[in-house]
Write an enzyme that holds these catalytic residues in place. Structure first.
Site, mmCIF file in Angstrom:
data_model
loop_
_atom_site.group_PDB
_atom_site.id
_atom_site.type_symbol
_atom_site.label_atom_id
_atom_site.label_comp_id
_atom_site.label_asym_id
_atom_site.label_seq_id
_atom_site.Cartn_x
_atom_site.Cartn_y
_atom_site.Cartn_z
ATOM 1 N N LYS A 184 5.767 1.844 9.539
ATOM 2 C CA LYS A 184 4.508 1.582 10.236
ATOM 3 C C LYS A 184 3.539 0.633 9.514
ATOM 4 O O LYS A 184 2.588 0.139 10.128
ATOM 5 C CB LYS A 184 3.766 2.913 10.501
ATOM 6 N N TYR B 27 7.947 5.977 16.967
ATOM 7 C CA TYR B 27 8.656 4.970 16.177
ATOM 8 C C TYR B 27 8.546 3.588 16.819
ATOM 9 O O TYR B 27 8.355 2.585 16.125
ATOM 10 C CB TYR B 27 10.130 5.378 16.019
ATOM 11 N N TYR C 44 18.454 7.056 8.450
ATOM 12 C CA TYR C 44 17.528 7.797 7.590
ATOM 13 C C TYR C 44 18.267 9.069 7.164
ATOM 14 O O TYR C 44 18.667 9.854 8.024
ATOM 15 C CB TYR C 44 16.252 8.179 8.358
HETATM 16 P P1 RFL Z 1 -0.311 -7.691 1.728
HETATM 17 O O1 RFL Z 1 1.054 -8.026 2.194
HETATM 18 O O2 RFL Z 1 -0.469 -6.818 0.548
HETATM 19 O O3 RFL Z 1 -1.065 -9.063 1.488
HETATM 20 C C1 RFL Z 1 -2.314 -9.119 0.859
HETATM 21 C C2 RFL Z 1 -2.480 -10.495 0.254
HETATM 22 O O4 RFL Z 1 -3.778 -10.573 -0.352
HETATM 23 C C3 RFL Z 1 -3.646 -11.171 -1.628
HETATM 24 N N1 RFL Z 1 -4.770 -10.740 -2.493
HETATM 25 C C4 RFL Z 1 -5.866 -11.491 -2.731
HETATM 26 N N2 RFL Z 1 -6.217 -12.697 -2.293
HETATM 27 C C5 RFL Z 1 -7.398 -13.192 -2.733
HETATM 28 N N3 RFL Z 1 -8.223 -12.517 -3.591
HETATM 29 C C6 RFL Z 1 -7.898 -11.304 -4.036
HETATM 30 N N4 RFL Z 1 -8.704 -10.630 -4.870
HETATM 31 C C7 RFL Z 1 -6.681 -10.725 -3.604
HETATM 32 N N5 RFL Z 1 -6.047 -9.554 -3.847
HETATM 33 C C8 RFL Z 1 -4.907 -9.582 -3.176
HETATM 34 C C9 RFL Z 1 -2.295 -10.705 -2.140
HETATM 35 O O5 RFL Z 1 -1.798 -11.577 -3.155
HETATM 36 C C10 RFL Z 1 -1.476 -10.738 -0.857
HETATM 37 O O6 RFL Z 1 -0.826 -11.980 -0.676
HETATM 38 O O7 RFL Z 1 -1.169 -6.998 2.913
HETATM 39 P P2 RFL Z 1 -1.125 -7.274 4.484
HETATM 40 O O8 RFL Z 1 -1.135 -8.749 4.788
HETATM 41 O O9 RFL Z 1 -2.156 -6.391 5.065
HETATM 42 O O10 RFL Z 1 0.318 -6.779 4.966
HETATM 43 C C11 RFL Z 1 0.639 -5.438 4.951
HETATM 44 C C12 RFL Z 1 2.113 -5.260 4.636
HETATM 45 O O11 RFL Z 1 2.471 -6.065 3.530
HETATM 46 C C13 RFL Z 1 2.410 -3.812 4.333
HETATM 47 O O12 RFL Z 1 1.778 -2.940 5.269
HETATM 48 C C14 RFL Z 1 3.871 -3.463 4.367
HETATM 49 O O13 RFL Z 1 4.676 -4.338 3.658
HETATM 50 C C15 RFL Z 1 3.993 -2.056 3.781
HETATM 51 N N6 RFL Z 1 5.291 -1.820 3.271
HETATM 52 C C16 RFL Z 1 6.252 -1.543 4.169
HETATM 53 N N7 RFL Z 1 5.921 -1.415 5.483
HETATM 54 C C17 RFL Z 1 6.869 -1.154 6.386
HETATM 55 O O14 RFL Z 1 6.555 -1.059 7.591
HETATM 56 N N8 RFL Z 1 8.170 -0.991 5.965
HETATM 57 C C18 RFL Z 1 8.542 -1.133 4.637
HETATM 58 O O15 RFL Z 1 9.700 -1.030 4.304
HETATM 59 C C19 RFL Z 1 7.584 -1.408 3.680
HETATM 60 N N9 RFL Z 1 7.893 -1.556 2.364
HETATM 61 C C20 RFL Z 1 5.562 -1.942 1.881
HETATM 62 C C21 RFL Z 1 6.899 -1.831 1.454
HETATM 63 C C22 RFL Z 1 4.542 -2.177 0.952
HETATM 64 C C23 RFL Z 1 4.802 -2.288 -0.423
HETATM 65 N N10 RFL Z 1 3.677 -2.462 -1.333
HETATM 66 C C24 RFL Z 1 2.332 -2.652 -0.811
HETATM 67 C C25 RFL Z 1 3.707 -2.323 -2.695
HETATM 68 C C26 RFL Z 1 7.187 -1.980 0.107
HETATM 69 C C27 RFL Z 1 6.166 -2.232 -0.845
HETATM 70 C C28 RFL Z 1 6.586 -2.423 -2.272
HETATM 71 C C1 PHB Z 2 13.240 -1.871 5.560
HETATM 72 O O1 PHB Z 2 14.209 -2.407 6.112
HETATM 73 O O2 PHB Z 2 12.732 -2.366 4.547
HETATM 74 C C2 PHB Z 2 12.680 -0.617 6.121
HETATM 75 C C3 PHB Z 2 13.060 -0.207 7.375
HETATM 76 C C4 PHB Z 2 12.545 0.986 7.899
HETATM 77 C C5 PHB Z 2 11.673 1.734 7.150
HETATM 78 C C6 PHB Z 2 11.285 1.307 5.892
HETATM 79 C C7 PHB Z 2 11.794 0.128 5.370
HETATM 80 O O3 PHB Z 2 11.209 2.906 7.652
#
Ligand code: RFL
Ligand code: PHB
Length: 403
Positions: free
Chosen positions: A300, A394, A204
């Site tokens: 997280k 973490y 980081y």
């Molecule tokens: P998701 O993964 O958003 O999945 C939700 C699902 O619901 C569907 N959906 C519907 N289905 C039916 N009817 C509707 N009206 C609907 N509306 C939506 C969607 O198509 C989808 O398939 O939520 P979920 O399952 O709660 O999972 C959470 C995680 O995805 C999220 O917390 C993390 O990915 C957050 N996040 C990151 N978290 C980390 O810990 N490290 C990261 O590096 C990280 N990068 C990110 C991220 C979230 C991002 N988002 C939300 C834009 C990067 C991005 C770009």
């Molecule tokens: C990732 O690998 O996508 C990643 C890892 C750690 C973070 C955020 C994203 O805090």
């Protein structure tokens, strides 16, 4: 209209919905998932990479851990670099033996999808106009359209696992929910590439030019992020421009090792802190991003989704096995206590590591705020106690038991 019936209707086939469905099925609780897009589309989203032990244990409990256990990388620590000077956060030593697992959200999702298909559990992909009905009655149900057919799905409970933009949260009457939100003035530009990562552990980087993160998916696949303005556009960033800027933000020895290559994926994610309270309304439970969003700085987001899933699956198990319907009231308070800790940590890490410019923040100009944050980070990084405070959060706080 076609009519279906199940015990738990799950909206959304992201990691929350799929993991919950798998855990419930293993306890003999029938469930059907309804998802707006196709399975391939879900797998095309590149998101989280760091899993807490609690998440890993839950995936094992769901019986879907084989590939995660063989391909995931145990990380004993990570670095925080401040203007090129690296500080090591030795997670294992500072937490009495705890570590995290580096394994992509895409891969977990793929494993869960395969397990669901193999078990013959029903998922309706590409379902449009999903709507939730009669949540406060004895006959809650969903309606949706799929392949030109109108469908009604009767159920006992609905798990709203449909992410931040889903319909579930909005089905709680506005006057009965409170939404807390902070939108940050920057986003993360992420790039995925089949190049050997610059380091075995994550770095980081706080720098005068803004934050950067060097992450990875394997010894041959890198994931990097750059802090960019919230008004920036991915079209403004060629791969060359990305690598150029990353080099300037990494510590020198890492920059020298950096191997560049064509991007497999490149996108900008806005940074937001968001919590909806309560997380339950009648037969509806909000799970994961449907209820809360954190900026990714503390890794997280996915891990908070997992603790919601753990709490809800234990509650539904008690409902069906002990006929204890009153225990559903425990969901929101238990889930929210852990969510707020994750929110606070992610907000704090984001403030410490990013550069703010322009607007006033916390009643002072951005330059003054940056000085305060720099000093606070310096204080924490230069003591074992300070590094332990970061490390303990973490690796993830413990899950709360049901009462
Ligand atoms: P998701 O993964 O958003 O999945 C939700 C699902 O619901 C569907 N959906 C519907 N289905 C039916 N009817 C509707 N009206 C609907 N509306 C939506 C969607 O198509 C989808 O398939 O939520 P979920 O399952 O709660 O999972 C959470 C995680 O995805 C999220 O917390 C993390 O990915 C957050 N996040 C990151 N978290 C980390 O810990 N490290 C990261 O590096 C990280 N990068 C990110 C991220 C979230 C991002 N988002 C939300 C834009 C990067 C991005 C770009
Ligand atoms: C990732 O690998 O996508 C990643 C890892 C750690 C973070 C955020 C994203 O805090």
């Amino acid at each position: 209209m076609k009519t279906l019936k199940t015990q738990v209707a799950i909206v959304g086939a992201g990691p929350s919905g799929l993991l919950l469905g798998q855990l419930l099925a293993r306890q003999g609780i029938d469930n059907i998932i309804v998802e707006r897009v196709s399975g391939e589309y879900v797998l095309g989203r590149i998101r989280a990479g760091i899993l807490e032990q609690g998440f890993v244990d839950l995936v094992r409990e769901a019986g879907v851990a084989e590939r995660m256990d063989s391909e995931g990388e145990v990380h004993n620590g990570f670095d925080i670099a401040v203007n090129g000077r690296s500080f090591h956060i030795d997670l294992k030593t500072l937490t009495g033996g705890k570590t995290v697992l580096c394994y992509g959200q895409t891969e977990i999702t793929r494993d869960l999808m395969a397990a669901r298909a193999a078990a013959g559990l029903e998922t309706y992909y590409e379902a449009s106009d999903v709507a939730l009905h009669d949540l406060k009655t004895e006959s809650p149900h969903l309606t949706f359209e799929q392949a030109g057919e109108a469908v009604r799905l009767d159920c006992d409970y609905i798990a709203g696992c449909d992410g931040f933009h889903g319909v579930s949260r909005r089905s709680i009457p506005e006057e009965l929910r409170t939404e807390h939100e902070r939108v940050y003035p920057f986003g993360w530009l992420g790039l995925l590439a089949d190049t050997p990562p610059v380091a075995e552990e994550l770095i980081y980087c706080k720098s005068e030019r803004g934050f950067a993160l060097a992450s990875r998916r394997s010894s041959t696949r890198s994931r990097y992020y750059l802090q960019v303005s919230m008004t920036d556009d991915v079209e403004n960033w060629s791969d060359e421009a990305f690598w150029e800027e990353l080099k300037k933000r990494l510590p020198e020895e890492a920059a020298e090792r950096l191997v560049t290559g064509p991007s497999l994926e490149k996108s900008i994610a806005p940074l937001r802190s968001f919590v909806c309270e309560p997380m339950q309304y009648g037969a509806l439970f909000l799970v994961g991003d449907a209820a809360h969003i954190v900026p990714p700085t503390g890794a997280k987001g996915l891990n908070l989704a997992a603790s919601d899933v753990s709490t809800l699956s234990r509650i539904l198990q008690r409902v069906y096995q002990q006929n204890d319907r009153a225990c559903v009231e425990q969901y929101s308070p238990i889930a929210l206590r852990r969510v707020w800790h994750g929110e606070r940590f992610s907000w704090w890490m984001s403030n410490l590591l990013h550069s703010f410019n322009g607007d006033e923040i916390n009643g002072m100009d951005a330059a003054t705020y940056n000085r305060f944050m720099h000093s606070e980070l310096d204080y924490y990084l230069n003591s074992d106690e300070g590094r332990a405070v970061i490390a303990r959060q973490y690796v993830g706080l413990p899950y709360e038991a049901l009462h």
